[in-house]
Design a protein around this motif. Structure first.
Motif: not given
Length: 456
Positions: A323, A328, A358-359, A370, A372, A390-391, A445
């Protein structure tokens, strides 16, 4: 019709041969009954061709037995008067066949060569259509046909419909049995092909899951290796400093210039360096141990009980380097308090894939930090709920119905295979016996919700 003729008809109607698949034998019995009933010289069955353009003799019986003489096929264009009479669907009674308008056309080709004087032709009907005739022929001398003769032959004509129906039923039955046998063979063959294809798909799925495992572990290896480099580097630096201090003390001792204060300072430096080396080596060892456990879990799906929150917390340690590498922040909100009997490796595989996915894909056009988040809680029916959210940029609505389909990807040609989320979905359904759903709004997200039961 007298009692004798009615008795013959009754006996014939009760003969099981009429409803059997032996059509030729049934036709022979019917003609022999005709000969016996009206004492005619010859009786025959003639059938139309499919287009009703010709009529040909199917079977001929005489008082001496079944005749094998070949009889001519009658063509409509050659005998228009006779066919016109048949088309009216009436009985042709010709006591003097050689002069009757309907039958005189046969004089030279049939009547005179066969010494026939009188004809009684009764239509054969099947399903409302005329399919041929029963032809009664008197040789040697003319005969005046009675109403009883015509009625008896008409009754035989009606019974002939049973013979045709039985033959057709048998033909349909044979066709059905043949079709069934062919269908069973095709079903068996296709079943074998499907079983082979299913086995191949299972093997392919297994290989894909194994490949995805290795891909996930590969991503973690890169992150963990980078993370381990930091404490190892600090430990090496502290060790080098300790070596430098020791060499300095050694030179001072050799020159005789060592003092109590310099020795005390050197010992203090060495103790600090040793503490730094110990702390960083322990940190590196901890990272390695966590990674080894995660790798072992993901490589072998074995059922046993785990504390969910503690397990996910330990798993996040191996995810943090990946991450950070992608800038992230990984946050945890673990409040389930559950101890669950499940497949830790399968769960680790799912969470790892969701976080790395997601990353890699959620923050390509990020305008804010970022983030998660992994959340655990207990559902109303006491099942475990895990949410990975996630956003990031979100998933378009048009893609959400296909997101778990094999090989669906928007990154074709840029490293995307479309297998990651499909494999995650299969692991959730097949191994964890749970449910996986997606909620996402564009630019807001997305959230993957995983619900899994306690396995036994």
């Amino acid at each position: 019709m007298n009692n004798a003729l009615e008795g013959l008809l009754l006996a014939l109607s009760m003969d099981p041969l009429l409803d059997s698949d032996h059509r030729s034998q049934a036709e022979s019995v019917l003609l022999q009954t005709c000969l016996q009933g009206i004492k005619v010289s010859r009786a025959s069955i003639w059938l139309y061709s499919d287009e009703n353009s010709t009529i040909a003799c199917k079977l001929l019986c005489t008082q001496h037995g079944i005749s094998t003489h070949d009889l001519p096929t009658l063509n409509r264009t050659d005998y228009p008067s006779y066919f016109a009479a048949l088309d009216k669907k009436r009985v042709i009674t010709a006591p003097d066949a050689r002069s009757d308008p309907a039958t005189c056309e046969f004089n030279l080709v049939y009547l005179e060569p066969c010494n026939i004087y009188s004809l009684l032709d009764v239509p054969l009907r099947y399903k409302g259509e005329v399919i041929g005739i029963i032809c009664c022929e008197q040789t040697q001398q003319p005969r005046l046909w009675s109403d009883s003769d015509a009625a008896f032959v008409g009754a035989l004509s009606d019974l002939y419909g049973r013979i045709v129906a039985a033959a057709q039923r048998h033909r349909y039955q044979v066709q059905l049995e043949t079709a069934n046998a062919r269908l069973e063979s095709q079903v068996q063959e296709r079943t074998q092909h499907l079983q082979a294809a299913l086995e191949q798909l299972k093997q392919t799925q297994h290989h894909l899951i194994e490949s995805e495992k290795m891909a996930s572990l590969g991503s973690l290896v890169v992150g963990v290796a980078h993370e381990i480099n930091t404490p190892i580097g600090v430990a090496l630096t502290a060790n080098s400093h300790s070596q430098y201090v020791l060499e300095k003390v050694q030179r001072t001792v050799e020159t005789g210039g060592i003092t109590k204060q310099s020795l005390k300072s050197a010992v203090t430096d060495l103790l600090q360096s040793c503490n730094i080396v110990e702390r960083n080596l322990e940190r590196a060892a901890g990272l390695i141990q966590q990674f080894k456990q995660t790798a072992l879990d993901q490589a072998h799906f074995e059922l046993h009980a785990i504390d969910i929150d503690d397990y996910i917390s330990a798993l996040s340690s191996t995810l943090q380097p990946f991450c950070r590498q992608h800038q992230v922040e990984l946050q945890l909100q673990l409040s389930s308090g559950l101890s669950l009997n499940t497949f830790p490796g399968a769960l680790a595989q799912v969470i790892t894939n969701l976080v790395t996915n997601a990353c890699l894909h959620a923050f390509e056009q990020a305008t804010q930090p970022a983030l998660v988040n992994i959340t655990t809680r207990v559902s109303a029916d006491q099942q475990l709920c895990i949410m990975v959210s996630d956003n990031g940029c979100g998933i378009p609505r048009s893609h959400q119905q296909k997101i778990f389909d094999p090989f669906f990807t928007t990154k074709r040609g840029r490293g995307g295979t479309g297998l990651g989320l499909s494999i995650v979905y299969n692991i959730v359904k097949q191994h964890l016996k749970g449910e996986l759903s997606l909620h996402s709004e564009p630019a807001q997200g997305c959230r993957f919700s995983l619900t899994i039961p306690n396995l036994h």
